[in-house]
Design a protein around this motif. Structure first.
Motif, PDB file in Angstrom:
ATOM      1  N   GLY A 136       0.829  -1.205   0.000  1.00  0.00           N
ATOM      2  CA  GLY A 136       0.000   0.000   0.000  1.00  0.00           C
ATOM      3  C   GLY A 136       0.859   1.249   0.000  1.00  0.00           C
ATOM      4  N   ALA A 137       0.253   2.345  -0.475  1.00  0.00           N
ATOM      5  CA  ALA A 137       0.964   3.633  -0.499  1.00  0.00           C
ATOM      6  C   ALA A 137      -0.004   4.777  -0.236  1.00  0.00           C
ATOM      7  N   GLY A 138      -1.132   4.487   0.411  1.00  0.00           N
ATOM      8  CA  GLY A 138      -2.114   5.513   0.748  1.00  0.00           C
ATOM      9  C   GLY A 138      -1.821   6.128   2.104  1.00  0.00           C
ATOM     10  N   GLY A 139      -2.843   6.731   2.711  1.00  0.00           N
ATOM     11  CA  GLY A 139      -2.663   7.448   3.972  1.00  0.00           C
ATOM     12  C   GLY A 139      -2.161   6.569   5.104  1.00  0.00           C
ATOM     13  N   ALA A 140      -2.727   5.371   5.242  1.00  0.00           N
ATOM     14  CA  ALA A 140      -2.315   4.483   6.340  1.00  0.00           C
ATOM     15  C   ALA A 140      -0.871   4.030   6.133  1.00  0.00           C
ATOM     16  N   ALA A 141      -0.535   3.670   4.889  1.00  0.00           N
ATOM     17  CA  ALA A 141       0.832   3.220   4.591  1.00  0.00           C
ATOM     18  C   ALA A 141       1.841   4.328   4.877  1.00  0.00           C
ATOM     19  N   VAL A 159       5.311  -2.023  -1.701  1.00  0.00           N
ATOM     20  CA  VAL A 159       4.704  -2.793  -2.781  1.00  0.00           C
ATOM     21  C   VAL A 159       3.318  -2.213  -3.018  1.00  0.00           C
ATOM     22  N   ASN A 160       3.092  -1.674  -4.218  1.00  0.00           N
ATOM     23  CA  ASN A 160       1.790  -1.035  -4.482  1.00  0.00           C
ATOM     24  C   ASN A 160       1.373  -1.270  -5.913  1.00  0.00           C
ATOM     25  N   ARG A 161       0.047  -1.248  -6.111  1.00  0.00           N
ATOM     26  CA  ARG A 161      -0.519  -1.453  -7.453  1.00  0.00           C
ATOM     27  C   ARG A 161      -0.224  -0.252  -8.348  1.00  0.00           C
ATOM     28  N   ASP A 162      -0.496   0.939  -7.851  1.00  0.00           N
ATOM     29  CA  ASP A 162      -0.250   2.174  -8.612  1.00  0.00           C
ATOM     30  C   ASP A 162       1.223   2.573  -8.432  1.00  0.00           C
ATOM     31  N   ALA A 163       1.981   2.497  -9.525  1.00  0.00           N
ATOM     32  CA  ALA A 163       3.428   2.714  -9.430  1.00  0.00           C
ATOM     33  C   ALA A 163       3.771   4.157  -9.063  1.00  0.00           C
ATOM     34  N   ALA A 164       3.052   5.113  -9.623  1.00  0.00           N
ATOM     35  CA  ALA A 164       3.388   6.521  -9.371  1.00  0.00           C
ATOM     36  C   ALA A 164       3.275   6.830  -7.873  1.00  0.00           C
ATOM     37  N   ARG A 165       2.201   6.310  -7.273  1.00  0.00           N
ATOM     38  CA  ARG A 165       1.986   6.547  -5.847  1.00  0.00           C
ATOM     39  C   ARG A 165       3.079   5.877  -5.006  1.00  0.00           C
ATOM     40  N   GLY A 166       3.412   4.643  -5.348  1.00  0.00           N
ATOM     41  CA  GLY A 166       4.444   3.913  -4.613  1.00  0.00           C
ATOM     42  C   GLY A 166       5.806   4.583  -4.739  1.00  0.00           C
ATOM     43  N   ASP A 230      -1.807  -6.293   9.919  1.00  0.00           N
ATOM     44  CA  ASP A 230      -2.825  -5.814   8.991  1.00  0.00           C
ATOM     45  C   ASP A 230      -3.469  -4.575   9.594  1.00  0.00           C
ATOM     46  N   VAL A 231      -3.765  -3.572   8.745  1.00  0.00           N
ATOM     47  CA  VAL A 231      -4.428  -2.365   9.261  1.00  0.00           C
ATOM     48  C   VAL A 231      -5.948  -2.513   9.295  1.00  0.00           C
ATOM     49  N   ILE A 232      -6.468  -3.552   8.670  1.00  0.00           N
ATOM     50  CA  ILE A 232      -7.936  -3.699   8.576  1.00  0.00           C
ATOM     51  C   ILE A 232      -8.524  -3.986   9.960  1.00  0.00           C
ATOM     52  N   ASP A 253      -3.349  -7.371  14.641  1.00  0.00           N
ATOM     53  CA  ASP A 253      -4.517  -6.996  13.852  1.00  0.00           C
ATOM     54  C   ASP A 253      -4.778  -5.486  13.867  1.00  0.00           C
ATOM     55  N   GLY A 254      -5.602  -5.047  12.919  1.00  0.00           N
ATOM     56  CA  GLY A 254      -5.893  -3.626  12.757  1.00  0.00           C
ATOM     57  C   GLY A 254      -6.780  -3.063  13.848  1.00  0.00           C
ATOM     58  N   LEU A 255      -7.481  -3.956  14.551  1.00  0.00           N
ATOM     59  CA  LEU A 255      -8.299  -3.480  15.664  1.00  0.00           C
ATOM     60  C   LEU A 255      -7.398  -2.982  16.795  1.00  0.00           C
TER      61      LEU A 255
HETATM   62  P1  NDP Z   1      -6.139   5.056   0.742  1.00  0.00           P
HETATM   63  O1  NDP Z   1      -7.322   5.122  -0.136  1.00  0.00           O
HETATM   64  O2  NDP Z   1      -5.319   6.271   0.985  1.00  0.00           O
HETATM   65  O3  NDP Z   1      -5.135   3.924   0.165  1.00  0.00           O
HETATM   66  C1  NDP Z   1      -5.604   2.660  -0.189  1.00  0.00           C
HETATM   67  C2  NDP Z   1      -4.454   1.747  -0.558  1.00  0.00           C
HETATM   68  O4  NDP Z   1      -4.971   0.439  -0.801  1.00  0.00           O
HETATM   69  C3  NDP Z   1      -3.705   2.151  -1.817  1.00  0.00           C
HETATM   70  O5  NDP Z   1      -2.345   1.832  -1.683  1.00  0.00           O
HETATM   71  C4  NDP Z   1      -4.369   1.279  -2.901  1.00  0.00           C
HETATM   72  O6  NDP Z   1      -3.542   1.019  -3.981  1.00  0.00           O
HETATM   73  C5  NDP Z   1      -4.581   0.013  -2.114  1.00  0.00           C
HETATM   74  N1  NDP Z   1      -5.619  -0.845  -2.671  1.00  0.00           N
HETATM   75  C6  NDP Z   1      -6.955  -0.708  -2.534  1.00  0.00           C
HETATM   76  N2  NDP Z   1      -7.598  -1.711  -3.169  1.00  0.00           N
HETATM   77  C7  NDP Z   1      -6.632  -2.489  -3.728  1.00  0.00           C
HETATM   78  C8  NDP Z   1      -6.650  -3.691  -4.504  1.00  0.00           C
HETATM   79  N3  NDP Z   1      -7.809  -4.285  -4.837  1.00  0.00           N
HETATM   80  N4  NDP Z   1      -5.475  -4.223  -4.884  1.00  0.00           N
HETATM   81  C9  NDP Z   1      -4.302  -3.648  -4.547  1.00  0.00           C
HETATM   82  N5  NDP Z   1      -4.217  -2.523  -3.817  1.00  0.00           N
HETATM   83  C10 NDP Z   1      -5.364  -1.952  -3.412  1.00  0.00           C
HETATM   84  O7  NDP Z   1      -6.661   4.450   2.099  1.00  0.00           O
HETATM   85  P2  NDP Z   1      -5.994   4.551   3.564  1.00  0.00           P
HETATM   86  O8  NDP Z   1      -4.540   4.325   3.431  1.00  0.00           O
HETATM   87  O9  NDP Z   1      -6.481   5.769   4.249  1.00  0.00           O
HETATM   88  O10 NDP Z   1      -6.669   3.315   4.301  1.00  0.00           O
HETATM   89  C11 NDP Z   1      -6.344   1.972   3.946  1.00  0.00           C
HETATM   90  C12 NDP Z   1      -6.984   1.030   4.972  1.00  0.00           C
HETATM   91  O11 NDP Z   1      -6.393   1.257   6.234  1.00  0.00           O
HETATM   92  C13 NDP Z   1      -8.481   1.245   5.156  1.00  0.00           C
HETATM   93  O12 NDP Z   1      -9.139   0.023   4.968  1.00  0.00           O
HETATM   94  C14 NDP Z   1      -8.644   1.703   6.588  1.00  0.00           C
HETATM   95  O13 NDP Z   1      -9.750   1.089   7.195  1.00  0.00           O
HETATM   96  C15 NDP Z   1      -7.383   1.203   7.232  1.00  0.00           C
HETATM   97  N6  NDP Z   1      -6.938   2.058   8.344  1.00  0.00           N
HETATM   98  C16 NDP Z   1      -6.853   1.482   9.567  1.00  0.00           C
HETATM   99  C17 NDP Z   1      -6.424   2.210  10.641  1.00  0.00           C
HETATM  100  C18 NDP Z   1      -6.366   1.541  11.971  1.00  0.00           C
HETATM  101  O14 NDP Z   1      -6.139   2.240  12.975  1.00  0.00           O
HETATM  102  N7  NDP Z   1      -6.520   0.232  12.055  1.00  0.00           N
HETATM  103  C19 NDP Z   1      -6.039   3.636  10.528  1.00  0.00           C
HETATM  104  C20 NDP Z   1      -6.148   4.148   9.192  1.00  0.00           C
HETATM  105  C21 NDP Z   1      -6.588   3.370   8.143  1.00  0.00           C
HETATM  106  P3  NDP Z   1      -3.439   2.029  -5.253  1.00  0.00           P
HETATM  107  O15 NDP Z   1      -2.527   3.138  -4.827  1.00  0.00           O
HETATM  108  O16 NDP Z   1      -2.856   1.158  -6.301  1.00  0.00           O
HETATM  109  O17 NDP Z   1      -4.849   2.477  -5.558  1.00  0.00           O
END
Ligand code: NDP
Length: 289
Positions: A136-141, A159-166, A230-232, A253-255
């Motif tokens: 992942g490369a979003g906010g949590a990552a 490791v991320n699907r979207d290369a530019a973001r990673g 896992d963050v989930i 776990d994410g909880l």
């Molecule tokens: P973002 O939308 O910022 O990022 C989502 C990430 O997930 C991206 O890297 C995206 O890849 C990737 N992704 C989504 N779907 C797929 C897929 N099918 N295959 C491959 N990669 C995928 O979200 P956040 O980072 O804000 O949140 C991510 C998760 O973290 C959420 O589910 C949230 O519940 C959890 N979270 C948990 C916290 C906790 O305290 N436990 C705190 C904050 C978040 P790409 O760039 O390629 O789109």
């Protein structure tokens, strides 16, 4: 005198809460209010639906009404920064704030997402000197990567699907921290390098209701000495963690991360270390686990 009591009643709670949109399904309030009740803290946590164009007014309102702090969630984590007086180091490098804290007359932005993760991880493996693989490369990552880099992790493989973001996140880590970050595009099943001590799913794969979503990793590349997280938060026992456990790994776990993040907020706002078991139980009731 009828109705006279020696102790004056106190009908004014300390106020905090969350600005987000949408906010109605944000469960943080359940664990916060459970902690307040458990510790007899005269404090309320309120979810507030705030659209982007009203964020400035919402923050001004919180300041005027004597809030002790507030959380902000999507879509305000970056936009809130301009309404604060300063940022903690990790929030500055992450570039996002999920917790505003009133310190004296200053409003300071913290990012407790990564801090919560670090607190879950450290008792199992202190990150100093470790190689982490991060999906992942979003906010949590971003929050997790920065916090671990600041805590002394020496290598991060993104490791991320979207290369530019990673690639952008890897470049940011290399520029802003001492950690060596590299990006690997996610194509098919990823083989974990044998020297990775920490493996983290920070994508949204596996979040309810898509509980069968699979983090594409070669199961045989899990090694029993890896800590796998896992963050989930819902469901806490994701398919990813089940595969790691089956390979003999210890898991987080994410909880737990969510609870630690909430506990950090309470520590910042009230100077109290809340009972995390009480907070986790409140969230488990909400999620029905
Ligand atoms: P973002 O939308 O910022 O990022 C989502 C990430 O997930 C991206 O890297 C995206 O890849 C990737 N992704 C989504 N779907 C797929 C897929 N099918 N295959 C491959 N990669 C995928 O979200 P956040 O980072 O804000 O949140 C991510 C998760 O973290 C959420 O589910 C949230 O519940 C959890 N979270 C948990 C916290 C906790 O305290 N436990 C705190 C904050 C978040 P790409 O760039 O390629 O789109």
């Amino acid at each position: 005198m009828p109705g006279h009591h020696s102790a004056m009643p106190d009908f004014l709670p300390a106020l905090t809460g969350c600005f987000a949109q949408p906010v109605a399904e944000n469960p943080t309030v359940a664990m916060m209010e459970a902690a307040f009740a458990h510790h007899s803290l005269h404090c309320r946590y309120i979810n507030m639906e705030v659209p982007p164009e009203k964020l400035a007014d919402a923050v001004r309102g919180a300041k005027a009404q004597g809030y002790i702090g507030f959380n902000c969630s999507l879509p305000h984590k970056v936009a809130v920064i301009e309404h604060l007086d300063g940022l903690a180091d990790s929030a500055r490098i992450i570039g996002a704030v999920n917790c505003a804290v009133k310190r004296g007359e200053q409003w300071i932005g913290e990012n407790t997402d990564g801090q919560g993760f670090l607190e879950s991880l450290t008792p199992l493996v202190p990150p100093a000197g470790q190689h982490m693989v991060l999906f992942g490369a979003g906010g949590a990552a971003r929050a997790i990567a920065v916090e671990l880099a600041l805590a002394g992790a020496t290598r991060i493989t993104l490791v991320n699907r979207d290369a530019a973001r990673g690639e952008a996140l890897a470049a940011h880590l290399n520029a802003q921290t001492r950690c060596a970050a590299s990006f690997v595009p996610w194509q098919g099943e990823f083989t974990l390098p044998a020297d990775a001590g920490i493996v983290v799913n920070a994508t949204s794969i596996g979040l309810f209701p898509n509980v069968n979503g699979r983090v594409e990793v070669v199961v045989d590349s899990f090694r029993p000495d890896m800590i796998v997280a896992d963050v989930i938060p819902n469901p806490p026992r994701t398919r990813f963690l089940q595969e790691a456990e089956a390979a003999g790994c210890r898991t987080l776990d994410g909880l737990g991360m969510l609870v630690n993040q909430g506990a950090k907020n309470i520590e910042y706002w009230l100077g109290v270390s809340p009972d995390k078991a009480v907070m986790r139980a409140a969230l488990e009731r909400v999620f029905g686990v």
